[in-house]
Design a protein around this motif. Sequence first.
Motif, mmCIF file in Angstrom:
data_model
loop_
_atom_site.group_PDB
_atom_site.id
_atom_site.type_symbol
_atom_site.label_atom_id
_atom_site.label_comp_id
_atom_site.label_asym_id
_atom_site.label_seq_id
_atom_site.Cartn_x
_atom_site.Cartn_y
_atom_site.Cartn_z
ATOM 1 N N THR A 8 0.806 -1.222 0.000
ATOM 2 C CA THR A 8 0.000 0.000 0.000
ATOM 3 C C THR A 8 0.837 1.270 0.000
ATOM 4 O O THR A 8 0.308 2.349 0.206
ATOM 5 N N GLY A 9 2.113 1.146 -0.207
ATOM 6 C CA GLY A 9 2.961 2.327 -0.332
ATOM 7 C C GLY A 9 3.698 2.681 0.933
ATOM 8 O O GLY A 9 3.189 2.522 2.037
ATOM 9 N N ASP A 10 4.925 3.093 0.762
ATOM 10 C CA ASP A 10 5.755 3.624 1.839
ATOM 11 C C ASP A 10 6.886 4.416 1.201
ATOM 12 O O ASP A 10 6.869 4.664 0.004
ATOM 13 N N SER A 11 7.849 4.809 1.987
ATOM 14 C CA SER A 11 8.892 5.692 1.460
ATOM 15 C C SER A 11 10.182 4.958 1.080
ATOM 16 O O SER A 11 11.138 5.596 0.675
ATOM 17 N N VAL A 12 10.214 3.635 1.158
ATOM 18 C CA VAL A 12 11.402 2.879 0.753
ATOM 19 C C VAL A 12 11.432 2.790 -0.774
ATOM 20 O O VAL A 12 10.398 2.573 -1.406
ATOM 21 N N ARG A 13 12.617 2.973 -1.360
ATOM 22 C CA ARG A 13 12.775 2.887 -2.809
ATOM 23 C C ARG A 13 14.009 2.068 -3.152
ATOM 24 O O ARG A 13 14.997 2.069 -2.427
ATOM 25 N N TYR A 14 13.941 1.376 -4.298
ATOM 26 C CA TYR A 14 15.041 0.570 -4.804
ATOM 27 C C TYR A 14 15.481 1.116 -6.158
ATOM 28 O O TYR A 14 14.656 1.571 -6.947
ATOM 29 N N ARG A 15 16.751 1.007 -6.442
ATOM 30 C CA ARG A 15 17.324 1.464 -7.701
ATOM 31 C C ARG A 15 17.012 0.454 -8.810
ATOM 32 O O ARG A 15 16.964 -0.734 -8.582
ATOM 33 N N SER A 16 16.839 0.956 -10.020
ATOM 34 C CA SER A 16 16.706 0.106 -11.202
ATOM 35 C C SER A 16 17.968 0.271 -12.052
ATOM 36 O O SER A 16 18.903 0.952 -11.648
ATOM 37 N N ILE A 17 17.959 -0.296 -13.254
ATOM 38 C CA ILE A 17 19.114 -0.141 -14.134
ATOM 39 C C ILE A 17 19.204 1.261 -14.719
ATOM 40 O O ILE A 17 20.248 1.677 -15.167
#
Length: 172
Positions: free
Chosen positions: A56-65
């Motif tokens: 449902t969403g939060d502030s953690v993000r992961y890098r893509s290529i």
Amino acid sequence: MVTDLRKDYSEGELPAFLHANLASPCLDVTTEKRQLNGGNMNEKRTITHSDLRQFTGDSVRYRSIHPQVICTPGIHYLAENAGAFWLVNTIASYYSSPEMRKAIEQDIRVADMQIWRLDVRDQTGVLTARADAGEPTFIRQVIDYTDFPLDRADIWGVSNSVHTTLMLPSEY
């Protein structure tokens, strides 16, 4: 190899919404991932549409290529559990493509949001992107073979002046 998006900014430049909320694992398949999976890069767990709706969403993000494309935990879960890092990387690769630039010129809404869908039937996939539901596709790519475990996956791309965030619809 683990990457951290924070290295792309000096302390004062890091956007407030990213401050201390970036997860360090990247979406690239790496040596460490091979070791964690016992050497089997194709190992997958069972995944359902219901599993994906729990995000449902939060502030953690992961890098893509792609340096300007980041992903939510739901997208990271999808990639990990469906063996679909290729899907995330394919979508990310379109963000600097002539097709995307042309789509933005033709419909300014595309600059802010893109609706991606992978439809799978008989181990063949079709990846499409639209400006909105019911609108014509501006990207269409046939995937000749896929072992993607679901019949479809919806991914939204939401863009701002710094990044495009790939997310599940439930994370919007």
